[in-house]
Motif scaffolding. Structure first.
Motif, PDB file in Angstrom:
ATOM      1  N   ASN A 448     127.951  44.962 -18.662  1.00  9.13           N
ATOM      2  CA  ASN A 448     129.193  45.737 -18.518  1.00  9.13           C
ATOM      3  C   ASN A 448     129.209  46.507 -17.218  1.00  9.13           C
ATOM      4  OD1 ASN A 448     127.189  47.534 -19.136  1.00  9.13           O
ATOM      5  ND2 ASN A 448     128.455  48.843 -20.450  1.00  9.13           N
ATOM      6  N   GLY A 451     130.461  44.171 -12.013  1.00  9.47           N
ATOM      7  CA  GLY A 451     131.089  42.855 -11.924  1.00  9.47           C
ATOM      8  C   GLY A 451     131.051  42.302 -10.505  1.00  9.47           C
ATOM      9  N   HIS A 454     134.905  36.482  -8.140  1.00 11.91           N
ATOM     10  CA  HIS A 454     134.563  35.065  -8.272  1.00 11.91           C
ATOM     11  C   HIS A 454     134.421  34.380  -6.907  1.00 11.91           C
ATOM     12  CE1 HIS A 454     133.978  31.430 -10.545  1.00 11.91           C
ATOM     13  NE2 HIS A 454     134.885  30.798  -9.811  1.00 11.91           N
ATOM     14  N   THR A 499     134.394  35.364 -15.841  1.00 15.84           N
ATOM     15  CA  THR A 499     134.780  36.096 -17.038  1.00 15.84           C
ATOM     16  C   THR A 499     135.626  37.300 -16.640  1.00 15.84           C
ATOM     17  OG1 THR A 499     132.724  37.367 -16.916  1.00 15.84           O
ATOM     18  CG2 THR A 499     132.735  35.409 -18.318  1.00 15.84           C
ATOM     19  N   PRO A 501     136.869  41.185 -16.360  1.00 15.50           N
ATOM     20  CA  PRO A 501     136.113  42.442 -16.280  1.00 15.50           C
ATOM     21  C   PRO A 501     136.201  43.197 -17.608  1.00 15.50           C
ATOM     22  CG  PRO A 501     138.204  42.621 -15.115  1.00 15.50           C
ATOM     23  CD  PRO A 501     138.076  41.191 -15.531  1.00 15.50           C
ATOM     24  N   PRO A 502     135.292  44.162 -17.833  1.00 17.04           N
ATOM     25  CA  PRO A 502     134.258  44.628 -16.887  1.00 17.04           C
ATOM     26  C   PRO A 502     133.009  43.761 -16.984  1.00 17.04           C
ATOM     27  CG  PRO A 502     134.204  45.969 -18.853  1.00 17.04           C
ATOM     28  CD  PRO A 502     135.352  45.015 -19.045  1.00 17.04           C
ATOM     29  N   GLY A 503     132.146  43.937 -16.006  1.00 20.54           N
ATOM     30  CA  GLY A 503     130.857  43.272 -16.032  1.00 20.54           C
ATOM     31  C   GLY A 503     130.894  41.850 -15.500  1.00 20.54           C
ATOM     32  N   SER A 504     129.757  41.184 -15.586  1.00 20.51           N
ATOM     33  CA  SER A 504     129.603  39.805 -15.125  1.00 20.51           C
ATOM     34  C   SER A 504     128.680  39.076 -16.089  1.00 20.51           C
ATOM     35  CB  SER A 504     129.037  39.767 -13.701  1.00 20.51           C
ATOM     36  OG  SER A 504     127.780  40.437 -13.655  1.00 20.51           O
ATOM     37  N   THR A 505     128.732  37.739 -16.039  1.00 17.69           N
ATOM     38  CA  THR A 505     127.909  36.901 -16.915  1.00 17.69           C
ATOM     39  C   THR A 505     127.236  35.829 -16.082  1.00 17.69           C
ATOM     40  OG1 THR A 505     129.387  37.265 -18.793  1.00 17.69           O
ATOM     41  CG2 THR A 505     127.892  35.376 -18.912  1.00 17.69           C
TER      42      THR A 505
END
Length: 542
Positions: A448, A451, A454, A499, A501-505
């Motif tokens: 979380n 981010g 892309h 993905t 927001p929030p965060g990144s995967t």
């Protein structure tokens, strides 16, 4: 090699000159000849069948009924003669019944014979019978009937006998001539039937001989050239690409041979190109080996020759800081601090470069590991960062994967450390899950944090690429590049998932273990998870 190859139409000797005969034309000629012969046979058979039908019709429908009618005509005349003789002797009218019936039958049978026979031949015999019968009626039969009825003297019996003998003679002639015509008609029928049989035998013989000749011709003109072509093609396919394909035969087979020869020449040229490429590839491989050897030498120098002077510089700068700290002016203390910090960062950078260059080059053994245990140990190594940030790391049941323990721990610790470092205002949360995708496992590291746009999804995996300044977030920019290199070394891949927001995967894809396809069981000899890198290494990799 290909420069000495002859053209497709070249021949090695006079016997290999291409045959200009067209197989299609030859087959058309053979078909036309066979069609003409078949038409002649059909016409001959039709003529023979028509003659047979005509003669059989003449015999069955005309002569046989005419002969029967002539026999009945003779019987009717005999009945008349018997009736007249009995009436003349007895004088009773009942004896005239055979006579009267005979007269009626005579007229009927004579009409039948006349209708069945033609205008010539036997019809003259019928006229003679009718004339003799009429004379007998006029000179004897009718006078006997009249004299007997009037009880007058009868005509001379000898006169009646002579007249009836003439009737019998003409009737015998009619029957004999009809028998002769019937015999002739039967002979004609037999002759026509024999002709039909002869035509059938000739057609059968022609078909047998024609088929034998056609098969022999096809073997000489088509089968043998095709077999020779197939044999030469097999030699080329067996590896003798220098074998020239030159076959003599019909135009179509010669054209096919030329096409095969052109393909062989193209194969020879392609083989020469591939051989040249192979030589170049081997040379590039040797050059790459030399380059790798140079890289190993550089790693050795970096780990020994460069670090020793760097350690001295660092040590003396720290010694200056401790001994003269506070004795010099503020600017001098700042310069010393800059020198110490630069030396430390240079040492970290050298260690990171050395670790990056050694990925996949050591003799580490890949083993079946519990990814969950590796992840727990990496989280333990990040205990200080977790406590400082108030973060939490959770995960679902993770599969067993085949990897080098230390390298896989490095990947997990880098990804978790980045999630804790690049956090937002809320305490960091990292969750790791696993899903099966065909023959690979997808491990997702979702956080979380801040981010990542892309558009930087590929750039972040390039060595020394940073999205933030060093003053904001420390690090060397090697961590994600090392993660990609380690994962690809294990036959997998890593990418940033798009993905919201929030965060990144981040997704780490690793192959499914061959002897444990569902990931539910571990190798009985699965080793204990080794310690992950210490704090200094953590700082270098994260």
């Amino acid at each position: 090699m290909s420069g000495t190859e002859p053209g497709p139409a070249a021949a090695t000797d006079d016997g290999d000159r291409p045959d200009r005969r067209s197989l299609r034309r030859l087959l058309a000629i053979c078909g036309a000849v066979g069609l003409v012969v078949l038409l002649v046979a059909v016409v001959a058979a039709a003529v023979a069948m028509a003659a047979l039908d005509r003669n059989r019709t003449h015999l069955v429908d005309r002569l046989d009924p005419a002969a029967l009618a002539a026999a009945r005509l003779d019987a009717a005349l005999l009945d008349q003669e018997t009736g007249i003789r009995g009436y003349a002797l007895a004088g009773q009218p009942a004896f005239l019944d055979p006579y009267r019936q005979g007269r009626a039958d005579e007229a009927q049978q004579a009409a039948t014979v006349r209708a069945l026979l033609g205008p010539d031949g036997v019809r003259g015999d019928l006229d003679a019978v009718e004339s003799a019968a009429a004379q007998w009626h006029a000179t004897y039969a009718d006078p006997v009937v009249a004299a007997t009825a009037a009880r007058l003297p009868l005509p001379d019996a000898q006169t009646g006998k002579l007249a009836f003998d003439r009737v019998r003679a003409s009737t015998d002639t009619l029957v004999r001539d009809l028998s002769t015509e019937r015999a002739a008609a039967r002979a004609a029928v037999d002759s026509a039937a024999g002709l039909v049989r002869l035509v059938g035998i000739l057609v059968a013989v022609f078909l047998a001989v024609g088929l034998a000749v056609l098969l022999r011709w096809l073997r000489r003109v088509v089968v043998r050239p095709t077999e020779r072509l197939a044999a030469e093609v097999r030699e080329v396919a067996g590896g003798d690409v220098t074998r020239h394909v030159t076959v003599r035969g019909p135009r179509e087979i010669s054209a096919l041979a030329r096409d095969v020869e052109a393909m062989r020449q193209a194969l020879v040229a392609e083989t020469a190109t591939i051989e040249a490429a192979r030589v170049e590839l081997e040379e590039a491989g040797r050059e790459l080996e030399r380059s790798n050897s140079d890289l190993e030498q550089f790693a050795y120098v970096a780990s020994h020759d460069l670090q020793e002077p760097l350690r001295k510089v660092t040590s003396f700068c720290q010694l200056l800081q401790r001994r003269y700290g506070g004795e010099l002016d503020e600017r001098a203390d700042q310069y010393i601090e800059f020198a110490v910090d630069g030396a430390k960062r240079m040492q970290v950078l050298i260690n990171d470069l050395l670790a990056f260059s050694r990925v996949g080059r050591t003799d580490g053994k890949a083993e079946v590991l519990d990814a969950g245990q590796i992840l727990d140990r990496a989280a333990e190594n990040l205990g200080g960062a977790l406590e400082e940030s108030g973060g939490a790391i959770t995960h679902d049941p993770l599969p067993h994967v085949r990897a080098e323990p230390a390298l896989l721990a490095t990947v997990f610790q880098n990804l978790l450390g980045n999630a804790l470092k690049f956090r937002g205002e809320d305490p960091p949360r990292v969750h790791v899950s696993a899903t099966r995708d065909g023959d690979r496992w997808l491990l997702r590291f979702a956080d979380n944090g801040l981010g990542i746009e892309h558009e930087y999804a590929d750039r972040i995996f390039t060595i020394f690429q940073r999205l933030h300044g060093r003053s904001v977030y420390p690090g060397t920019g090697i961590g994600l590049a090392m993660c990609r290199k380690i994962v690809e070394h294990h036959g997998g891949s890593i990418w940033l998932e798009d993905t919201p927001p929030p965060g990144s995967t981040f997704v780490v894809a690793l192959p499914v273990v061959a002897d444990d396809p569902d990931g539910s069981g571990a190798d009985p000899e699965t080793p204990a998870v080794p310690p992950a890198p210490g704090p200094q290494e953590e700082a270098a990799h994260v």
